[in-house]
Design a protein around this motif. Structure first.
Motif, PDB file in Angstrom:
ATOM      1  N   HIS A 184       0.776  -1.224  -0.055  1.00 52.49           N
ATOM      2  CA  HIS A 184       0.201   0.203   0.057  1.00 52.49           C
ATOM      3  C   HIS A 184       0.792   1.213  -0.009  1.00 52.49           C
ATOM      4  O   HIS A 184       0.210   2.341  -0.409  1.00 52.49           O
ATOM      5  CB  HIS A 184      -0.882   0.003   1.218  1.00 52.49           C
ATOM      6  CG  HIS A 184      -1.942  -1.121   1.127  1.00 52.49           C
ATOM      7  ND1 HIS A 184      -1.630  -2.291   1.782  1.00 52.49           N
ATOM      8  CD2 HIS A 184      -3.212  -1.053   0.462  1.00 52.49           C
ATOM      9  CE1 HIS A 184      -2.931  -3.046   1.610  1.00 52.49           C
ATOM     10  NE2 HIS A 184      -3.586  -2.364   0.916  1.00 52.49           N
ATOM     11  N   LEU A 185       2.109   1.288   0.638  1.00 52.81           N
ATOM     12  CA  LEU A 185       2.800   2.473   0.571  1.00 52.81           C
ATOM     13  C   LEU A 185       3.673   2.657  -0.686  1.00 52.81           C
ATOM     14  O   LEU A 185       4.179   3.806  -0.922  1.00 52.81           O
ATOM     15  CB  LEU A 185       4.278   2.109   1.730  1.00 52.81           C
ATOM     16  CG  LEU A 185       3.699   1.637   2.963  1.00 52.81           C
ATOM     17  CD1 LEU A 185       4.812   1.507   3.774  1.00 52.81           C
ATOM     18  CD2 LEU A 185       2.419   2.481   3.453  1.00 52.81           C
ATOM     19  N   GLN A 186       3.555   1.959  -1.829  1.00 53.31           N
ATOM     20  CA  GLN A 186       4.072   2.004  -2.994  1.00 53.31           C
ATOM     21  C   GLN A 186       5.438   2.472  -3.197  1.00 53.31           C
ATOM     22  O   GLN A 186       5.879   3.199  -3.996  1.00 53.31           O
ATOM     23  CB  GLN A 186       3.070   3.076  -3.861  1.00 53.31           C
ATOM     24  CG  GLN A 186       1.625   2.643  -3.952  1.00 53.31           C
ATOM     25  CD  GLN A 186       0.686   3.669  -4.604  1.00 53.31           C
ATOM     26  OE1 GLN A 186       1.088   4.825  -4.503  1.00 53.31           O
ATOM     27  NE2 GLN A 186      -0.283   3.045  -5.226  1.00 53.31           N
ATOM     28  N   GLY A 187       6.410   1.851  -2.226  1.00 55.33           N
ATOM     29  CA  GLY A 187       7.745   2.007  -2.267  1.00 55.33           C
ATOM     30  C   GLY A 187       8.181   3.431  -1.699  1.00 55.33           C
ATOM     31  O   GLY A 187       9.226   3.555  -1.790  1.00 55.33           O
ATOM     32  N   LYS A 188       7.120   4.140  -1.151  1.00 56.65           N
ATOM     33  CA  LYS A 188       7.487   5.040  -0.443  1.00 56.65           C
ATOM     34  C   LYS A 188       8.440   4.971   0.805  1.00 56.65           C
ATOM     35  O   LYS A 188       8.452   4.247   1.473  1.00 56.65           O
ATOM     36  CB  LYS A 188       6.525   6.165   0.121  1.00 56.65           C
ATOM     37  CG  LYS A 188       5.507   6.469  -1.047  1.00 56.65           C
ATOM     38  CD  LYS A 188       4.353   7.266  -0.715  1.00 56.65           C
ATOM     39  CE  LYS A 188       3.424   8.081  -1.499  1.00 56.65           C
ATOM     40  NZ  LYS A 188       3.003   6.934  -2.391  1.00 56.65           N
ATOM     41  N   PRO A 189       9.398   5.840   1.279  1.00 54.63           N
ATOM     42  CA  PRO A 189      10.271   5.577   2.478  1.00 54.63           C
ATOM     43  C   PRO A 189       9.548   5.491   3.799  1.00 54.63           C
ATOM     44  O   PRO A 189       8.511   6.525   3.674  1.00 54.63           O
ATOM     45  CB  PRO A 189      11.152   6.921   2.336  1.00 54.63           C
ATOM     46  CG  PRO A 189      11.233   7.291   1.010  1.00 54.63           C
ATOM     47  CD  PRO A 189       9.863   7.099   0.624  1.00 54.63           C
ATOM     48  N   ASN A 211       3.388  14.127   4.702  1.00 54.28           N
ATOM     49  CA  ASN A 211       3.954  13.031   5.458  1.00 54.28           C
ATOM     50  C   ASN A 211       2.861  12.295   6.238  1.00 54.28           C
ATOM     51  O   ASN A 211       2.204  12.962   6.818  1.00 54.28           O
ATOM     52  CB  ASN A 211       5.296  13.131   6.169  1.00 54.28           C
ATOM     53  CG  ASN A 211       6.373  13.719   5.247  1.00 54.28           C
ATOM     54  OD1 ASN A 211       6.552  13.290   4.107  1.00 54.28           O
ATOM     55  ND2 ASN A 211       7.319  14.626   5.786  1.00 54.28           N
ATOM     56  N   GLY A 212       2.968  10.875   6.320  1.00 53.34           N
ATOM     57  CA  GLY A 212       2.011  10.250   7.191  1.00 53.34           C
ATOM     58  C   GLY A 212       2.297   9.828   8.320  1.00 53.34           C
ATOM     59  O   GLY A 212       3.362   9.181   8.173  1.00 53.34           O
ATOM     60  N   TRP A 213       1.728   9.968   9.574  1.00 57.33           N
ATOM     61  CA  TRP A 213       2.265   9.411  10.732  1.00 57.33           C
ATOM     62  C   TRP A 213       1.090   8.659  11.333  1.00 57.33           C
ATOM     63  O   TRP A 213      -0.204   8.902  11.123  1.00 57.33           O
ATOM     64  CB  TRP A 213       2.394  10.692  11.375  1.00 57.33           C
ATOM     65  CG  TRP A 213       3.940  11.470  11.337  1.00 57.33           C
ATOM     66  CD1 TRP A 213       3.914  12.363  10.362  1.00 57.33           C
ATOM     67  CD2 TRP A 213       4.937  11.355  12.028  1.00 57.33           C
ATOM     68  NE1 TRP A 213       5.202  12.898  10.274  1.00 57.33           N
ATOM     69  CE2 TRP A 213       6.156  12.058  11.207  1.00 57.33           C
ATOM     70  CE3 TRP A 213       5.582  10.391  13.075  1.00 57.33           C
ATOM     71  CZ2 TRP A 213       7.335  12.370  11.697  1.00 57.33           C
ATOM     72  CZ3 TRP A 213       6.538  10.629  13.244  1.00 57.33           C
ATOM     73  CH2 TRP A 213       7.764  11.379  12.875  1.00 57.33           C
ATOM     74  N   LEU A 214       1.528   7.867  12.256  1.00 55.39           N
ATOM     75  CA  LEU A 214       0.414   7.160  13.244  1.00 55.39           C
ATOM     76  C   LEU A 214       1.266   6.766  14.412  1.00 55.39           C
ATOM     77  O   LEU A 214       2.378   5.943  14.103  1.00 55.39           O
ATOM     78  CB  LEU A 214      -0.274   6.055  12.560  1.00 55.39           C
ATOM     79  CG  LEU A 214      -1.576   5.851  13.259  1.00 55.39           C
ATOM     80  CD1 LEU A 214      -2.800   5.381  12.509  1.00 55.39           C
ATOM     81  CD2 LEU A 214      -1.448   4.699  14.137  1.00 55.39           C
ATOM     82  N   VAL A 257       5.434   7.635   7.115  1.00 53.55           N
ATOM     83  CA  VAL A 257       5.744   7.448   5.501  1.00 53.55           C
ATOM     84  C   VAL A 257       5.726   8.627   4.933  1.00 53.55           C
ATOM     85  O   VAL A 257       4.900   9.442   5.024  1.00 53.55           O
ATOM     86  CB  VAL A 257       4.752   6.455   5.168  1.00 53.55           C
ATOM     87  CG1 VAL A 257       4.706   6.224   3.672  1.00 53.55           C
ATOM     88  CG2 VAL A 257       4.186   5.257   5.813  1.00 53.55           C
ATOM     89  N   GLU A 258       7.207   8.697   4.323  1.00 53.85           N
ATOM     90  CA  GLU A 258       7.282  10.030   3.615  1.00 53.85           C
ATOM     91  C   GLU A 258       6.602  10.136   2.126  1.00 53.85           C
ATOM     92  O   GLU A 258       6.832   8.926   1.345  1.00 53.85           O
ATOM     93  CB  GLU A 258       8.898  10.194   3.559  1.00 53.85           C
ATOM     94  CG  GLU A 258      10.018  10.076   4.640  1.00 53.85           C
ATOM     95  CD  GLU A 258      11.301  10.569   4.382  1.00 53.85           C
ATOM     96  OE1 GLU A 258      11.546  10.378   3.158  1.00 53.85           O
ATOM     97  OE2 GLU A 258      11.892  10.920   5.128  1.00 53.85           O
ATOM     98  N   GLY A 259       5.778  11.434   2.115  1.00 57.75           N
ATOM     99  CA  GLY A 259       5.126  11.117   0.892  1.00 57.75           C
ATOM    100  C   GLY A 259       3.640  10.785   1.098  1.00 57.75           C
ATOM    101  O   GLY A 259       2.928  10.514   0.216  1.00 57.75           O
ATOM    102  N   ALA A 300       0.938   5.146   7.072  1.00 58.68           N
ATOM    103  CA  ALA A 300       1.602   4.848   8.397  1.00 58.68           C
ATOM    104  C   ALA A 300       0.506   3.669   9.046  1.00 58.68           C
ATOM    105  O   ALA A 300       0.911   2.861   9.613  1.00 58.68           O
ATOM    106  CB  ALA A 300       1.814   5.993   9.214  1.00 58.68           C
ATOM    107  N   GLY A 301      -0.733   3.896   8.744  1.00 65.57           N
ATOM    108  CA  GLY A 301      -1.559   2.916   9.392  1.00 65.57           C
ATOM    109  C   GLY A 301      -1.487   1.530   8.923  1.00 65.57           C
ATOM    110  O   GLY A 301      -1.858   0.612   9.958  1.00 65.57           O
ATOM    111  N   TYR A 302      -1.070   1.246   7.758  1.00 65.64           N
ATOM    112  CA  TYR A 302      -0.778  -0.162   7.215  1.00 65.64           C
ATOM    113  C   TYR A 302       0.301  -0.588   8.098  1.00 65.64           C
ATOM    114  O   TYR A 302       0.473  -1.745   8.445  1.00 65.64           O
ATOM    115  CB  TYR A 302      -0.656  -0.126   5.870  1.00 65.64           C
ATOM    116  CG  TYR A 302      -1.821   0.345   5.187  1.00 65.64           C
ATOM    117  CD1 TYR A 302      -2.709  -0.714   4.934  1.00 65.64           C
ATOM    118  CD2 TYR A 302      -2.093   1.334   4.408  1.00 65.64           C
ATOM    119  CE1 TYR A 302      -4.100  -0.622   4.122  1.00 65.64           C
ATOM    120  CE2 TYR A 302      -3.081   1.706   3.778  1.00 65.64           C
ATOM    121  CZ  TYR A 302      -4.040   0.587   3.567  1.00 65.64           C
ATOM    122  OH  TYR A 302      -5.349   0.793   2.869  1.00 65.64           O
TER     123      TYR A 302
END
Length: 552
Positions: A270-275, A515-518, A531-533, A541-543
């Motif tokens: 689901h992150l599609q390769g994002k850092p 950027n996504g945080w959880l 998750v950057e981006g 980040a939820g995943y």
């Protein structure tokens, strides 16, 4: 103790011409130093080091001198061997220490071969050979070489630089045989189970190397063989193993099974390769159970310093409860937008206005304007906006942590002296506020454990304490609000239905992207992910966080 022999650097080369081998000679039967030398040795005494020819000697002459030198060495006529060199005093001492350090019994040379002009020593011919030495504990075979020079008077000498003893080692290093010295066996950095080698996990490669270099290993048994030691006697490198020992270990707090989960979680499709970076803690002890990362920015789990977005509302709420005396039911109107110190703030899409909102309701839907309004009203006084900084330091232990083993982490920052629009932006994790997944996992751990436990990666590592423990009242309020976020709020799409889970999502603006945080906890661990981006915390980040919560 084994005595050591000083050694130097030498190369090897492709054989061009080969002579017959030179046989071994038992040292017990060695000639005395006064034995008459060969013609070549006598010639070497006439070698003039101040008048070295630029023309290398012929292959035949170079091999003839080398064979005479090796004959004397193998028969332990060491002074005679040394006299065949251009530095007889140094050579004689080094040859004796070679025998002593290795507890030498017999020495043999084979495959004496001219390799043509030396590429290292100007005006010399390189001669290579194989060495077979019976030493303490076994038989050791290795290649070596000499460079033969001639002076303008036509006399030859072996150029002494200790390279004939063992190639590739420095003059400040020594050889020893028998029990391998400490330091020659690489310590294993293992998980908390005492068995799993952490080098198998890609996210931990640099951390393992750092811990191995800085932490003190325990246990292990020494093997036997031949090793290089430094000037202090510490092991540098093992050259030959006759009998294997057992490597010492350095035990960490890492949970091997959870680390495996973390490694896979940051690679969720689901992150599609994002850092991505994530850290999981035991909220009872502060022990780091897992950390993993992907991307070109390095270990963003412990060093990815980014604005944490709405996850910081945990600290903002704590400050409102502790310093302003508010409760989850205190008013926190949620409007579409709000101007504070001449800066316009807005909510994420999907957050509906609610003029009658409470702090708890605003926390559930993550309304920015609610926390800016209450934060700016109750926590900024006469231009002093240090309340959030103080809460982070005094209750949540924000500072410079040493997690152990020399592993470096980047400190979070909530400045005490923010000005202008940053005085409001701090309350929603923007402006000059920065954090790492490690810090945000610790924030969740402090809430769930009702107290700050500094994260560590080595058991027994000193843990700093917070100046003031979180109150049971504030911890209870935050736990209730974080449970609601997980069950029916912004984290529910990923964490809804999980037992005993509390959470807070965050989406932070950075340049032209977000950027996504959880961060969240359950009955065993506290975890945070970045998750950057990531378009939003829950959808990136939820995943990652779900993988860890459902595996612990």
């Amino acid at each position: 103790m084994n005595r050591a022999v000083k050694i130097g650097i030498a190369g090897t080369s492709t054989a061009l011409l080969v002579l017959g081998g030179i046989g071994a000679y038992n040292i017990v039967q060695a000639f005395s130093p006064g034995t008459t030398g060969s013609d070549e040795t006598k010639a070497a005494r006439a070698f003039d080091p101040a008048a070295v020819s630029s023309e290398p000697p012929s292959d035949a002459k170079a091999m003839k001198l080398t064979q005479a030198f090796l004959d004397s060495w193998s028969e332990q006529r060491l002074d005679q061997a040394a006299n065949a060199t251009d530095d007889s005093t140094t050579a004689a001492s080094a040859l004796r220490e070679y025998a002593d350090g290795l507890h030498l019994k017999t020495l043999a040379f084979k495959q004496v071969t001219s390799a043509g002009p030396s590429t290292v020593t100007a005006g010399a011919t390189k001669v290579t050979f194989d060495v077979t030495a019976k030493v303490a504990g076994g038989t050791w075979t290795y290649p070596s070489a000499v460079a033969v020079r001639q002076s303008t008077n036509g006399q030859l000498a072996v150029h002494w630089n200790n390279s004939v003893l063992y190639p590739g080692l420095g003059d400040d290093q020594s050889l020893t045989a028998g029990t391998l010295p400490a330091g020659t066996s690489t310590a294993e950095v293992v998980a908390s189970d005492g068995r799993t080698d952490l080098a198998r996990f890609s996210s931990l490669h640099d951390i393992v190397a750092t811990i191995r270099q800085n932490a003190t290993p325990a246990g292990g048994t020494a093997g036997t063989g031949v090793a290089v030691v430094d000037a202090t006697g510490a092991g540098v490198k093992t050259l030959q193993v006759f009998s294997k020992g057992k490597a010492p270990v350095i035990k960490t707090t890492i949970d091997a099974s959870l680390q495996e989960v973390a490694e896979n979680a940051v690679k969720d499709t689901h992150l599609q390769g994002k850092p991505a970076g994530t850290v999981a803690l035991d909220w009872r002890t502060g022990h780091i159970l897992a950390l993993a990362h992907t991307g070109a920015d390095g270990d963003i789990a412990i060093n990815g310093i980014k604005s944490p977005g709405s996850t910081i509302k945990i600290l903002t709420s704590a400050a409102l409860f502790d310093q302003a005396g508010l409760t989850p039911n205190s008013p926190a109107p949620c409007t579409d937008s709000l101007t504070a110190n001449s800066q316009l703030f807005h909510n994420d899409s999907g957050v509906r206005p609610n003029p009658g909102s409470t702090i708890a309701q605003a926390f559930t839907v993550s309304c920015n304007t609610s926390f800016i309004k209450d934060g700016f009203h109750y926590l900024v006084h006469d231009g002093d906006a240090s309340a959030l900084h103080n809460e982070a330091v005094d209750v949540f232990g924000m500072g410079s942590w040493s997690i152990g083993g020399g592993v470096a982490t980047t400190d979070p920052s909530i400045p005490a002296d923010v000005q202008g629009g940053d005085q409001a932006a701090q309350f929603i994790g923007q402006g000059r506020v920065t954090a790492t997944p490690l810090f945000m996992a610790s924030v969740a751990a402090t809430v769930r454990g009702v107290g700050f436990k500094q994260p560590v990666i080595l058991p027994g590592q000193h843990q700093d304490t917070a100046p003031r423990p979180i109150s049971a009242r504030t911890a209870g309020y935050l736990q209730s609000m974080m449970r609601t976020v997980a069950t029916s709020g912004t984290a529910a799409p990923r964490l809804g239905g999980l037992t005993g889970v509390g959470a807070k999502t965050g989406t932070a603006e950075e340049g032209d992207h977000t950027n996504g945080w959880l961060t969240a906890y359950n009955s065993r661990i506290a975890v945070a992910a970045l998750v950057e981006g990531g378009s939003s915390g829950v959808d990136s980040a939820g995943y990652v966080v779900r993988h860890l919560l459902t595996s612990s």
